[in-house]
Design an enzyme around this catalytic site. Structure first.
Site, short mmCIF file in Angstrom:
data_model
loop_
_atom_site.label_atom_id
_atom_site.label_comp_id
_atom_site.label_asym_id
_atom_site.label_seq_id
_atom_site.Cartn_x
_atom_site.Cartn_y
_atom_site.Cartn_z
N TYR A 1 2.41 8.34 12.08
CA TYR A 1 1.77 7.10 11.63
C TYR A 1 2.41 6.61 10.33
O TYR A 1 2.72 5.43 10.20
CB TYR A 1 0.27 7.34 11.44
CG TYR A 1 -0.46 6.16 10.84
CD1 TYR A 1 -0.66 4.99 11.57
CD2 TYR A 1 -0.93 6.22 9.54
CE1 TYR A 1 -1.32 3.91 11.02
CE2 TYR A 1 -1.59 5.14 8.97
CZ TYR A 1 -1.78 4.00 9.72
OH TYR A 1 -2.44 2.93 9.16
N HIS B 1 0.91 5.36 1.38
CA HIS B 1 0.37 6.42 2.23
C HIS B 1 0.90 7.75 1.71
O HIS B 1 2.11 7.88 1.47
CB HIS B 1 0.87 6.29 3.67
CG HIS B 1 0.22 5.23 4.46
ND1 HIS B 1 -0.97 5.41 5.12
CD2 HIS B 1 0.60 3.96 4.71
CE1 HIS B 1 -1.29 4.29 5.75
NE2 HIS B 1 -0.35 3.40 5.51
N GLN C 1 4.53 3.18 9.66
CA GLN C 1 4.19 2.24 8.59
C GLN C 1 5.42 1.95 7.73
O GLN C 1 5.66 0.82 7.33
CB GLN C 1 3.07 2.81 7.72
CG GLN C 1 1.73 2.83 8.37
CD GLN C 1 1.12 1.44 8.43
OE1 GLN C 1 1.03 0.75 7.42
NE2 GLN C 1 0.72 1.01 9.62
N HIS D 1 0.83 -1.20 0.00
CA HIS D 1 0.00 0.00 0.00
C HIS D 1 0.87 1.25 0.00
O HIS D 1 2.06 1.19 0.27
CB HIS D 1 -0.98 0.01 1.17
CG HIS D 1 -0.35 0.05 2.53
ND1 HIS D 1 0.28 -1.04 3.10
CD2 HIS D 1 -0.23 1.05 3.43
CE1 HIS D 1 0.73 -0.72 4.30
NE2 HIS D 1 0.44 0.56 4.53
#
Length: 140
Positions: free
Chosen positions: A124, A62, A128, A60
């Site tokens: 955050y 971000h 990650q 993924h």
């Protein structure tokens, strides 16, 4: 940067955006990961979107971005995912045939930066990214 401005507008429009590769495959590591990072950076520059913080993890992406108000979030995400998929296939054709020309899923997650602080989102995303690095070293 507290505020940016256009000719008749001061603004601070920041968003946390998350999107994933088709089937959430863990394909973004090594050179592919580095290329995706550069592609996303270049595409954001073209649209004058500032990347405040970003992380390309194995399955993924971000982004904490500042998008000018003349550009809708959905328009920007569509542009980013569409153009980046084409650019990824140009550099890494091995990903193209697997998913019928689609690298990213159709959907994405977006939230405005405001209910929580920009620092919390940065922290955050950095966490990650650290988890992704640990996972990547396990793969080797």
């Amino acid at each position: 940067m507290d505020n940016s401005s256009l000719s008749h507008c001061k603004w601070k429009c920041q968003y946390h955006i998350v999107f994933i590769p088709k089937y959430r495959r863990k394909v973004m590591f090594g050179q592919t990961k580095a290329d995706i990072r550069e592609i996303l950076k270049k595409l954001c520059e073209y649209k004058k979107v500032e990347i405040i913080e970003g992380a390309v993890c194995s399955d993924h992406v971000h982004l904490c971005v500042s998008i000018p108000p003349k550009l809708s979030v959905s328009e920007f995400v569509g542009y980013l995912k569409g153009k980046s998929a084409l650019m990824i296939f140009d550099k890494h054709s091995e990903h193209g045939s697997k998913w019928d020309g689609k690298f990213w899923t159709r959907g994405y997650y977006v939230s405005t930066v405001g209910n929580i602080t920009e620092e919390a989102i940065k922290r955050y995303i950095q966490e990650q990214q650290e988890e992704a690095k640990i996972e990547e070293t396990k793969r080797r």
